[in-house]
Design a protein around this motif. Structure first.
Motif, short mmCIF file in Angstrom:
data_model
loop_
_atom_site.label_atom_id
_atom_site.label_comp_id
_atom_site.label_asym_id
_atom_site.label_seq_id
_atom_site.Cartn_x
_atom_site.Cartn_y
_atom_site.Cartn_z
N ARG A 5 0.82 -1.21 0.00
CA ARG A 5 0.00 0.00 0.00
C ARG A 5 0.85 1.26 0.00
NH1 ARG A 5 -5.53 -0.18 -0.08
NH2 ARG A 5 -5.05 2.01 -0.42
N LEU A 6 1.96 1.23 0.74
CA LEU A 6 2.82 2.41 0.77
C LEU A 6 3.46 2.67 -0.59
CD1 LEU A 6 4.56 2.22 4.26
CD2 LEU A 6 2.71 3.72 3.53
N THR A 26 2.08 2.07 -3.42
CA THR A 26 1.01 2.70 -4.20
C THR A 26 0.84 4.16 -3.81
OG1 THR A 26 -0.16 0.59 -4.36
CG2 THR A 26 -1.43 2.56 -4.82
N ASP A 27 0.85 4.43 -2.50
CA ASP A 27 0.69 5.80 -2.02
C ASP A 27 1.85 6.69 -2.49
OD1 ASP A 27 -1.63 5.09 -0.74
OD2 ASP A 27 -0.66 4.76 1.19
N THR A 64 1.52 7.45 -6.15
CA THR A 64 0.47 8.45 -6.36
C THR A 64 0.97 9.84 -6.02
OG1 THR A 64 -1.26 6.84 -5.87
CG2 THR A 64 -1.86 9.16 -5.71
N THR A 89 -4.48 10.73 0.21
CA THR A 89 -3.40 9.75 0.11
C THR A 89 -2.44 9.85 1.28
OG1 THR A 89 -3.54 9.81 -2.30
CG2 THR A 89 -1.54 8.89 -1.34
N SER A 90 -2.10 11.07 1.66
CA SER A 90 -1.19 11.29 2.79
C SER A 90 -1.79 10.80 4.09
CB SER A 90 -0.85 12.77 2.89
OG SER A 90 -0.03 13.02 4.02
N GLU A 100 -4.14 8.52 4.49
CA GLU A 100 -4.27 7.07 4.46
C GLU A 100 -2.92 6.40 4.76
OE1 GLU A 100 -5.92 3.23 4.03
OE2 GLU A 100 -6.72 5.21 4.51
N ALA A 101 -1.85 6.95 4.18
CA ALA A 101 -0.52 6.40 4.45
C ALA A 101 -0.16 6.54 5.92
CB ALA A 101 0.52 7.10 3.57
#
Length: 255
Positions: free
Chosen positions: A101-102, A104-105, A108, A135-136, A138-139
């Motif tokens: 996931r990171l 992907t973040d 992005t 995005t920030s 969520e990370a």
């Protein structure tokens, strides 16, 4: 066994509590923080401890003590072997989920930043700013959750006792979830987990929208939490001393 008509073997690999493993009905509960009986002996193997409880002394006390010492050593070796396998799988899964996931973040954020600098998003500044913020955040949320859950994996660490069911219900309520929590036992399930504690693991479970029901039941190591997805069978299981959380507990050896 050794002249005993009723007895119980209780064991905990961290030596905090006694978890019923075998025998009769000398004590009422599945788990006791401080085991006691008319007659009792204790054996230790490192941090682990085992208790043999009975309503009276056996005919062969020396034999019972020797048997208990061997049994505690055997159970400790088996428990730590299971723990090592489970911990390795948890570590690998945690790292894979987090880094996936990171990645992907980060991709992005990099793409949006590059586009903003080159003027690609000149007419979409509000939308781009919102996406960057989302995005920030969520990370940050994922990294915080991973850090909290990782702290409970420290073997042997201690924390304050927590009610497994009450804590999970509170985290579900805080997340706005309507999932059910059922205790399949006639006693309250308590756990004592180091680091961020059972609450950290419960928050992760509460954030999983697909999980609609949780069942808490006795386990050979203390307590086991099983999660079920809506409209499906068992979706995920967290072993007592594991799950959701490894270290030992009061009124249960795990979360």
């Amino acid at each position: 066994m050794f002249g005993l008509t009723a007895f119980e073997l209780r064991y905990d690999r961290f030596g905090h509590v006694a978890v019923r493993c075998a025998g009769g009905d000398v004590m009422e509960r599945h788990v006791e923080a401080e085991p006691a009986a008319a007659w009792m002996i204790e054996a230790r193997c490192g941090a682990a401890a085992g208790w043999l409880l009975a309503p009276h002394a056996p005919a062969d006390v020396a034999g019972a003590r020797a048997w208990l010492e061997v049994e505690v050593a055997r159970r400790t070796a088996a428990a730590w072997e299971r723990h090592a396998r489970a911990l390795a799988a948890l570590d690998a899964d945690l790292i894979e989920r987090l880094t996936h996931r990171l990645r992907t973040d980060v991709m992005t954020l990099g793409t949006v930043a590059e586009g903003a600098l080159t003027g690609v998003f000149a007419d979409e500044s509000a939308e781009v700013a919102a996406e960057l913020r989302r995005t920030s955040q969520e990370a940050q949320r994922r990294m915080t959750a991973a850090r909290e859950v990782a702290t409970v994996l420290a073997a042997g660490s201690t924390g304050a006792p927590e009610r497994i069911d009450d804590t999970l219900r509170a985290e579900l309520e805080g997340a706005g979830r309507d999932a059910t929590v059922t205790v399949a036992a006639d006693e309250a399930p308590w756990t004592r987990i180091g680091g961020a504690g059972w609450a950290a693991a419960a928050r992760v479970l509460a954030a999983a929208d697909r999980l609609a029901a949780f069942t808490i039941e006795p386990d050979e190591d203390g307590w086991r939490v099983t999660a079920t997805a809506a409209g499906e069978g068992t979706a995920a299981g967290e072993r007592g001393e594991a799950a959701a959380a490894p270290p030992g507990g009061m009124g249960g050896s795990g979360g």
